[in-house]
Design an enzyme around this catalytic site. Structure first.
Site, PDB file in Angstrom:
ATOM      1  N   TYR A 115      68.309  25.553   3.347  1.00  0.00           N
ATOM      2  CA  TYR A 115      67.049  25.127   3.949  1.00  0.00           C
ATOM      3  C   TYR A 115      65.940  25.306   2.907  1.00  0.00           C
ATOM      4  CZ  TYR A 115      63.305  24.721   7.349  1.00  0.00           C
ATOM      5  OH  TYR A 115      62.202  24.303   8.038  1.00  0.00           O
TER       6      TYR A 115
ATOM      7  N   ILE B 123      75.457  27.431   7.215  1.00  0.00           N
ATOM      8  CA  ILE B 123      74.686  26.215   7.442  1.00  0.00           C
ATOM      9  C   ILE B 123      73.189  26.488   7.347  1.00  0.00           C
ATOM     10  CG2 ILE B 123      74.272  24.324   9.076  1.00  0.00           C
ATOM     11  CD1 ILE B 123      77.000  25.112  10.383  1.00  0.00           C
ATOM     12  N   CYS B 124      72.460  25.588   6.688  1.00  0.00           N
ATOM     13  CA  CYS B 124      71.000  25.559   6.632  1.00  0.00           C
ATOM     14  C   CYS B 124      70.403  26.805   5.966  1.00  0.00           C
ATOM     15  CB  CYS B 124      70.435  25.319   8.026  1.00  0.00           C
ATOM     16  SG  CYS B 124      68.752  24.704   8.034  1.00  0.00           S
ATOM     17  N   ALA B 125      69.881  27.744   6.729  1.00  0.00           N
ATOM     18  CA  ALA B 125      69.312  28.970   6.155  1.00  0.00           C
ATOM     19  C   ALA B 125      70.377  30.049   5.955  1.00  0.00           C
ATOM     20  CB  ALA B 125      68.213  29.509   7.060  1.00  0.00           C
TER      21      ALA B 125
END
Length: 133
Positions: free
Chosen positions: A120, A99-101
């Protein structure tokens, strides 16, 4: 999917981790949170302490159906044991959610080649070989 490993390391994004745990557990999935540090108490990016279910150790169980890696940090790459575990897990073609980064973790392992992913903003350079969406 019946058993999920969710990794926690200092600086993880609390919302990404705890929301995933909450939704999966409400759905009847057995989620085991594991600390990649030397204590089961792991502090998130916004200084929220979370008590993990287990410590990640060399003889950590391998009977998981999926791994979830929350963002907030890419410090996961500094844990050789976890990186090896993720590499072995991927070799078995089991699902890994980053997730994200956290897709940067998979990028560092070369696991994103030819795959479509999102990350991200500013982490695109870590997505080696990926089709960034």
């Amino acid at each position: 999917m019946s058993r999920v490993l969710l990794a926690l390391i200092h600086g993880f994004e609390e919302v990404e981790a705890l929301t995933a745990v909450d939704i999966l557990r409400r759905g009847g999935v057995d989620v085991i949170t594991t600390s990649l540090g030397d204590s089961p108490l792991v502090t998130g990016r916004h200084e929220v302490p979370v008590l993990a279910d287990a410590l990640f150790e060399g003889d950590f169980p391998t009977d998981f159906d999926m791994i979830v890696i929350p963002g907030g940090t890419i410090a996961y790459v500094d844990h050789p044991g976890f990186m090896s575990y993720v590499r072995q897990f991927a070799a078995k073609k089991k699902p890994i959610a980053a997730i994200c980064a956290a897709p940067a973790v998979l990028g560092r392992l070369g696991l994103l080649k030819g795959k479509t992913c999102v990350c991200y903003p500013g982490m695109e350079h870590e997505m080696v070989g990926a089709n960034i969406s």
